[in-house]
Design a protein around this motif. Structure first.
Motif, PDB file in Angstrom:
ATOM      1  N   MET A 120       0.857  -1.179   0.000  1.00 49.59           N
ATOM      2  CA  MET A 120       0.000   0.000   0.000  1.00 49.59           C
ATOM      3  C   MET A 120       0.899   1.237   0.000  1.00 49.59           C
ATOM      4  SD  MET A 120      -3.202   0.545   2.570  1.00 49.59           S
ATOM      5  CE  MET A 120      -3.845  -1.090   2.239  1.00 49.59           C
ATOM      6  N   GLU A 121       0.641   2.155  -0.926  1.00 54.99           N
ATOM      7  CA  GLU A 121       1.485   3.348  -1.038  1.00 54.99           C
ATOM      8  C   GLU A 121       0.720   4.576  -0.560  1.00 54.99           C
ATOM      9  OE1 GLU A 121       1.939   4.980  -4.904  1.00 54.99           O
ATOM     10  OE2 GLU A 121       3.952   5.722  -4.528  1.00 54.99           O
ATOM     11  N   VAL A 122       1.396   5.443   0.191  1.00 55.15           N
ATOM     12  CA  VAL A 122       0.792   6.701   0.619  1.00 55.15           C
ATOM     13  C   VAL A 122       1.710   7.832   0.178  1.00 55.15           C
ATOM     14  CG1 VAL A 122       0.110   8.107   2.609  1.00 55.15           C
ATOM     15  CG2 VAL A 122      -0.364   5.657   2.610  1.00 55.15           C
ATOM     16  N   ARG A 123       1.170   8.791  -0.557  1.00 57.85           N
ATOM     17  CA  ARG A 123       1.935   9.986  -0.922  1.00 57.85           C
ATOM     18  C   ARG A 123       1.477  11.096   0.009  1.00 57.85           C
ATOM     19  NH1 ARG A 123       4.293   9.847  -6.524  1.00 57.85           N
ATOM     20  NH2 ARG A 123       4.761   7.623  -6.664  1.00 57.85           N
ATOM     21  N   VAL A 124       2.411  11.653   0.739  1.00 55.72           N
ATOM     22  CA  VAL A 124       2.036  12.715   1.668  1.00 55.72           C
ATOM     23  C   VAL A 124       3.082  13.818   1.574  1.00 55.72           C
ATOM     24  CG1 VAL A 124       2.934  11.291   3.585  1.00 55.72           C
ATOM     25  CG2 VAL A 124       1.595  13.307   4.091  1.00 55.72           C
ATOM     26  N   ASN A 125       2.607  15.025   1.247  1.00 53.52           N
ATOM     27  CA  ASN A 125       3.497  16.132   0.897  1.00 53.52           C
ATOM     28  C   ASN A 125       4.467  15.607  -0.160  1.00 53.52           C
ATOM     29  OD1 ASN A 125       1.963  17.493   2.733  1.00 53.52           O
ATOM     30  ND2 ASN A 125       3.438  17.337   4.397  1.00 53.52           N
ATOM     31  N   LYS A 126       5.778  15.702   0.055  1.00 55.22           N
ATOM     32  CA  LYS A 126       6.655  15.191  -1.001  1.00 55.22           C
ATOM     33  C   LYS A 126       7.201  13.800  -0.661  1.00 55.22           C
ATOM     34  CE  LYS A 126      10.885  17.628   0.538  1.00 55.22           C
ATOM     35  NZ  LYS A 126      10.680  17.326   1.926  1.00 55.22           N
ATOM     36  N   HIS A 127       6.649  13.177   0.353  1.00 56.76           N
ATOM     37  CA  HIS A 127       7.184  11.893   0.802  1.00 56.76           C
ATOM     38  C   HIS A 127       6.427  10.708   0.189  1.00 56.76           C
ATOM     39  CE1 HIS A 127       9.376  14.306   3.648  1.00 56.76           C
ATOM     40  NE2 HIS A 127       8.244  14.811   4.108  1.00 56.76           N
ATOM     41  N   ILE A 128       7.172   9.628  -0.012  1.00 57.27           N
ATOM     42  CA  ILE A 128       6.553   8.392  -0.518  1.00 57.27           C
ATOM     43  C   ILE A 128       6.684   7.329   0.564  1.00 57.27           C
ATOM     44  CG2 ILE A 128       6.580   6.618  -2.313  1.00 57.27           C
ATOM     45  CD1 ILE A 128       7.935   8.688  -4.152  1.00 57.27           C
ATOM     46  N   LEU A 129       5.530   6.924   1.094  1.00 50.12           N
ATOM     47  CA  LEU A 129       5.496   5.913   2.151  1.00 50.12           C
ATOM     48  C   LEU A 129       4.893   4.639   1.565  1.00 50.12           C
ATOM     49  CD1 LEU A 129       5.847   8.592   3.694  1.00 50.12           C
ATOM     50  CD2 LEU A 129       4.110   7.851   5.301  1.00 50.12           C
ATOM     51  N   ILE A 130       5.483   3.516   1.905  1.00 47.49           N
ATOM     52  CA  ILE A 130       4.967   2.229   1.421  1.00 47.49           C
ATOM     53  C   ILE A 130       4.766   1.327   2.633  1.00 47.49           C
ATOM     54  CG2 ILE A 130       5.460   0.219  -0.044  1.00 47.49           C
ATOM     55  CD1 ILE A 130       7.404   2.126  -1.611  1.00 47.49           C
ATOM     56  N   PHE A 131       3.626   0.647   2.659  1.00 51.31           N
ATOM     57  CA  PHE A 131       3.334  -0.220   3.795  1.00 51.31           C
ATOM     58  C   PHE A 131       3.348  -1.676   3.353  1.00 51.31           C
ATOM     59  CE2 PHE A 131       2.039   3.937   4.883  1.00 51.31           C
ATOM     60  CZ  PHE A 131       2.447   4.052   6.199  1.00 51.31           C
ATOM     61  N   ASP A 132       4.311  -2.395   3.874  1.00 51.18           N
ATOM     62  CA  ASP A 132       4.543  -3.808   3.619  1.00 51.18           C
ATOM     63  C   ASP A 132       5.004  -4.082   2.188  1.00 51.18           C
ATOM     64  OD1 ASP A 132       4.427  -4.996   6.110  1.00 51.18           O
ATOM     65  OD2 ASP A 132       2.238  -5.145   6.100  1.00 51.18           O
ATOM     66  N   ALA A 133       5.546  -5.271   2.037  1.00 51.15           N
ATOM     67  CA  ALA A 133       6.221  -5.616   0.780  1.00 51.15           C
ATOM     68  C   ALA A 133       5.791  -7.008   0.324  1.00 51.15           C
ATOM     69  CB  ALA A 133       7.738  -5.539   0.980  1.00 51.15           C
ATOM     70  N   GLY A 134       4.478  -7.190   0.214  1.00 51.68           N
ATOM     71  CA  GLY A 134       3.955  -8.439  -0.347  1.00 51.68           C
ATOM     72  C   GLY A 134       4.108  -8.418  -1.860  1.00 51.68           C
ATOM     73  N   THR A 135       3.453  -9.329  -2.532  1.00 54.24           N
ATOM     74  CA  THR A 135       3.650  -9.451  -3.983  1.00 54.24           C
ATOM     75  C   THR A 135       3.254  -8.180  -4.738  1.00 54.24           C
ATOM     76  OG1 THR A 135       1.494 -10.504  -4.091  1.00 54.24           O
ATOM     77  CG2 THR A 135       3.404 -11.968  -4.021  1.00 54.24           C
ATOM     78  N   GLY A 136       2.336  -7.392  -4.186  1.00 49.31           N
ATOM     79  CA  GLY A 136       1.881  -6.165  -4.850  1.00 49.31           C
ATOM     80  C   GLY A 136       2.972  -5.125  -5.015  1.00 49.31           C
ATOM     81  N   ILE A 137       4.050  -5.234  -4.228  1.00 49.10           N
ATOM     82  CA  ILE A 137       5.091  -4.205  -4.303  1.00 49.10           C
ATOM     83  C   ILE A 137       5.876  -4.311  -5.616  1.00 49.10           C
ATOM     84  CG2 ILE A 137       7.054  -5.386  -3.198  1.00 49.10           C
ATOM     85  CD1 ILE A 137       7.503  -2.792  -1.567  1.00 49.10           C
ATOM     86  N   ARG A 138       5.770  -5.444  -6.289  1.00 51.27           N
ATOM     87  CA  ARG A 138       6.492  -5.603  -7.561  1.00 51.27           C
ATOM     88  C   ARG A 138       5.964  -4.603  -8.599  1.00 51.27           C
ATOM     89  NH1 ARG A 138       5.567  -8.239 -12.101  1.00 51.27           N
ATOM     90  NH2 ARG A 138       7.379  -8.672 -13.392  1.00 51.27           N
ATOM     91  N   ASN A 139       4.634  -4.555  -8.752  1.00 49.57           N
ATOM     92  CA  ASN A 139       4.046  -3.598  -9.701  1.00 49.57           C
ATOM     93  C   ASN A 139       4.331  -2.164  -9.287  1.00 49.57           C
ATOM     94  OD1 ASN A 139       2.990  -5.341 -11.543  1.00 49.57           O
ATOM     95  ND2 ASN A 139       0.959  -5.437 -10.577  1.00 49.57           N
ATOM     96  N   LEU A 140       4.240  -1.895  -7.997  1.00 52.16           N
ATOM     97  CA  LEU A 140       4.516  -0.547  -7.503  1.00 52.16           C
ATOM     98  C   LEU A 140       5.950  -0.148  -7.852  1.00 52.16           C
ATOM     99  CD1 LEU A 140       3.873   2.003  -5.859  1.00 52.16           C
ATOM    100  CD2 LEU A 140       4.523   0.749  -3.796  1.00 52.16           C
ATOM    101  N   GLY A 141       6.886  -1.059  -7.656  1.00 55.27           N
ATOM    102  CA  GLY A 141       8.293  -0.784  -7.969  1.00 55.27           C
ATOM    103  C   GLY A 141       8.472  -0.432  -9.431  1.00 55.27           C
ATOM    104  N   ASN A 142       7.812  -1.180 -10.310  1.00 55.80           N
ATOM    105  CA  ASN A 142       7.931  -0.903 -11.747  1.00 55.80           C
ATOM    106  C   ASN A 142       7.378   0.479 -12.072  1.00 55.80           C
ATOM    107  OD1 ASN A 142       9.018  -3.420 -11.905  1.00 55.80           O
ATOM    108  ND2 ASN A 142       7.176  -4.406 -12.715  1.00 55.80           N
TER     109      ASN A 142
END
Ligand code: ZN
Ligand code: ZN
Length: 265
Positions: free
Chosen positions: A1-23
């Protein structure tokens, strides 16, 4: 799960979904220098197994700050390293090109203008929920957990709910109180939960109760059970909405899905 807050990029956990997010992050930032803040709730497989396939970890323009709890006898770094040992994966953690910094967290801390509060939840591993506050807005990531009042009485083979467990559940409600957005696990139906007490996951009814008592504004249900198809999840979400309606609550409740975006205004 990704959260954009102000100029920061926060990511919560690194299950299989993080692969698409990384790309997507690679496509968005190319070779620009970027810092990502990755919050690990706990290191059960479904929360870390996407990390070896997270392309920003291989790119030298990325800095990845990893936050999470230690286990009882292993550091966060050891926990993250083990799944990339050569018996499991060809590239060891230490060979990744990104600058990766592991930090164990227990106490509230800040990333510039964003405040992070970690909170231990009831799950069969050291597991954190995170509350993120920026300005007047707050977001809570609460993955794997279940009410203490059921597990404690089950452990002691008592009848009914445990009063000491109810006290611990109250502390969790205080942690969640007034959040604009609660992303909560809701893995089971009540019927399923009865045979899975102590597994560390909640029935949707308990999650609705938590959200109402904590007076959150939006409730996204996730950590869907892998055996549930879309129709089952839709029925669980409808049931949650019905329970909220009966209680005259105006919490907006929906099922989270990959690719969904929500803007907190
Ligand atoms: Zn877990
Ligand atoms: Zn999980």
């Amino acid at each position: 799960m990704e959260v954009r807050v102000n100029k920061h990029i926060l990511i919560f956990d690194a299950g299989t979904g993080i692969r698409n997010l990384g790309n997507q992050l690679i496509r968005e930032f190319h070779s620009q220098p970027v810092t990502l803040h990755l919050f690990i709730s706990h290191t059960h497989w479904d929360h870390i197994q996407g990390f070896p396939f997270f392309m920003p970890a291989y790119a030298k323009n990325f800095q990845i700050m990893v936050y999470g709890p230690p286990a009882r006898n292993k550091s966060l770094k050891e926990l993250m390293k083990i799944q990339m040992d050569m018996e499991y994966f060809p590239v060891p953690l230490g060979d990744l090109n990104a600058q990766i910094v592991m930090q164990e967290v227990h106490e509230p801390f800040s990333i510039e203008d964003v405040k992070i509060i970690p909170f231990y939840v009831n799950h069969p591993a050291m597991t954190l929920s995170y509350r993120v506050t920026a300005g007047a807005r707050s977001f809570i990531y609460a993955s794997d957990n279940e009410p203490y009042r059921y597990t404690l009485h089950a452990i002691r083979e008592e009848q009914g709910a445990s009063p000491s467990g109810a006290g611990l559940d109250q502390k969790f409600i205080e942690f969640l109180a007034g959040a604009d957005f609660l992303a909560s696990e809701a893995q089971y139906t009540l019927e399923e939960y009865r045979s899975k007490i102590g597994w560390g996951h909640s029935p949707v009814e308990s999650v609705v109760e938590l959200a109402v008592r904590a007076n959150v504004k939006q409730l996204a249900l996730f950590h869907h059970d892998p055996t549930h198809d879309d129709a089952t999840i839709d029925a669980m979400v409808k049931h949650a909405q019905k329970l909220l309606e009966i209680q005259k609550s105006n919490i907006r409740c929906f099922g989270a899905a990959e690719g969904m975006e929500v803007k907190l205004t």
